[in-house]
Design an enzyme around this catalytic site. Sequence first.
Site, mmCIF file in Angstrom:
data_model
loop_
_atom_site.group_PDB
_atom_site.id
_atom_site.type_symbol
_atom_site.label_atom_id
_atom_site.label_comp_id
_atom_site.label_asym_id
_atom_site.label_seq_id
_atom_site.Cartn_x
_atom_site.Cartn_y
_atom_site.Cartn_z
ATOM 1 N N GLU A 1 65.558 15.037 46.794
ATOM 2 C CA GLU A 1 64.900 13.726 46.662
ATOM 3 C C GLU A 1 63.684 13.778 45.996
ATOM 4 O O GLU A 1 63.034 14.934 46.154
ATOM 5 C CB GLU A 1 64.608 13.249 47.908
ATOM 6 C CG GLU A 1 65.407 13.409 49.169
ATOM 7 C CD GLU A 1 64.752 12.868 50.490
ATOM 8 O OE1 GLU A 1 64.300 11.704 50.558
ATOM 9 O OE2 GLU A 1 64.473 13.940 51.320
ATOM 10 N N ASP B 1 64.684 5.576 57.646
ATOM 11 C CA ASP B 1 64.594 6.762 56.877
ATOM 12 C C ASP B 1 63.428 7.440 57.516
ATOM 13 O O ASP B 1 62.368 6.916 57.575
ATOM 14 C CB ASP B 1 64.979 6.711 55.668
ATOM 15 C CG ASP B 1 65.358 8.159 54.984
ATOM 16 O OD1 ASP B 1 65.153 9.164 55.439
ATOM 17 O OD2 ASP B 1 65.823 8.129 53.805
#
Length: 643
Positions: free
Chosen positions: A491, A291
């Site tokens: 997020e 990621d």
Amino acid sequence: MNDWPNCCNPLEEKTGEAEAIEQLVEDYLSRLTMPEKVGQMIQAELASVTPEDAKNHALGSILNGGGVFPNDNKHASVQDWWNLAQEFVNASKQSSSGIPILWGTDAVHGHNNVIGATLFPHNIGLGASGNLDLIEALSRATAEDVVATGIGWVFGPNLAVAQDYRWGRTFESFSEDPEKVAECGAAAARGLLGSACQNGYIETDSVIATSKHFLGEGATSEGIDQGNAICSEKELREKHACGHLALLEQGVPTVMAAFNSWNGSKVHGDQYLLTQVLKEHIGFTGLLISDWDGFLHLDEDFDTSCIKCVNAGVDVLMVSSDWRRVLNALNDGVQEGRIKEERIDDAVRRILRVKALKRLLVPEGAESKSPATPRRSLASSHHDELAREAVQHSLVLLKNNHQTLPLSREQKILVVGSAADDLGQQCGGWTITWQGTNNSRSDFPHGNSILDGIREIVEPSNGNVTYLEELGDKPDADVAIVVFGEQPYAEGEGDLNHLNFSAGNRQPLESMHRLKEAGIPVVAVFLTGRPLWINPELNAADAFVVAWLPGTQAGAMASVLFESTAGQEQLDFVGKLSFSWPARPDQCCVNFDDPSEAPLFPLGYGLTYADGVQELDSVPEQHICDAPFLRGPKYQGSYNYPK
Ligand code: BGC
Ligand code: BGC
């Protein structure tokens, strides 16, 4: 450890040409120098890389992060996206390796970085719809839009099994029920991959799908984003891996590592999970991508951190900006013997295998397939129609006392709340910008807001719509529709400390109370990325609809809220909760498989017109806590970037 199933069903097998593909991969690999191999392992972010860089360093892939556009232009046209993609491909073909570059993007509810794309309900709404054919069809539409911009790789679907609703990514999760996550995720992957599900090759009309994030992100303590998942391996396997296993069984060729830790060990550095479990036991033959800068979370020293991540099994490093430094770290790492050449070869084989499946590698002398021709715009009545259906199927009716719904069209309708006409709020996070904030009406050229949808239904039927962003004095109407909910977030920013919606948002509740006092029946429409504690609002409303984050065709819900016209079939509510609904503001984890917590509404709850009269008694409000509606600090308990 041997309990992990070997369930991978690699696409290369489905081509019936697995051996030829492996031969092609070996041919390419044998011609690459070490710097070229390492170049394939880098994925650089658009804002930090040019086509010239891609050529000079023989880079393997690029991505556009949320809110990053060609030429830094939010309003970049489809043609601009397409042109830039071709520039990168052409540049990469002229690099010393000659291997075409891949471009990855977060198309997580439609092609959400591109102005004009149809945006579908976020996964939490799709989970409520439970409509697998529809999920497949709208994912197919997403693939078409992504392809139209020259991009071949999508970072999705997300297979998180969210447990704690304080987590700001709950809306990316289809359900708290692993089986449902698996079903919905597999349907989404089928739509993205298209005919590859049968024939193995990912053709020019389809995109590479990614199983993300591996593994356990939905289990972090207190729902902290990028936090620590404390659970047994059995729970990790049977609950949190369920969706991933379903996708790997289908042949999804890329997996993204998760930011979280598992029992204190950062997944990005967890050799056991990434190599032994995923690659060896499950038998995954595709590529594993980190990621966003996740490879920097493992050590205080930059180089050591990159090296640890590659040695744990990550094949492609997604780099926000410092990709040159990562290139050097890996090249030096090999020279110093800190990374074995076999590990690099394994990574590059996996990357080449995926590129071969995308038909980017061709046997010497053969021509590669030319990409589809660009569309001028992403506007599509077919995609909008799918989105409208998805909105209608995702609505969950929590309350409908004295059969307030469906509403007659021929009355004075008062629509209250700026949310009713705010497409940014209706779309949520990952919408044009990363957090879904800073968007305005003109950013949604084909959008249909909830207010638009109500007007379109009521006005031609001799009804009358008044819209008030805020309720004034002396409201006058036959019925009011109050639209309210969470502001967009993604997020980190979306993490909460508790689930009490009205603690920081009292206005909708006050409006509802005043409407009630004026004798006007209230329909509440709640926009949210997760179940929240809304008992006061439930009591104040006569009917209560959870609309989740419906997307650019949110207005389609009006056809469910209102009576059909003569001769038309009445659309009913079909959505069912894919998450248990909390009975208290501190009931952050209320999962169906935990008998110690009783929800207000269980998993699967949802009223329909067909079921007839069902009165909901008033629910306890004594839990109102007056603490401010706090947002958790960004990346709480997370990492420091290495120096
Ligand atoms: C997210 C991923 C996303 C990536 C690229 C990360 O911060 O966790 O889901 O694919 O960024 O934007
Ligand atoms: C990017 C996102 C990414 C995030 C990670 C943002 O700046 O736009 O795509 O997920 O950073 O921190």
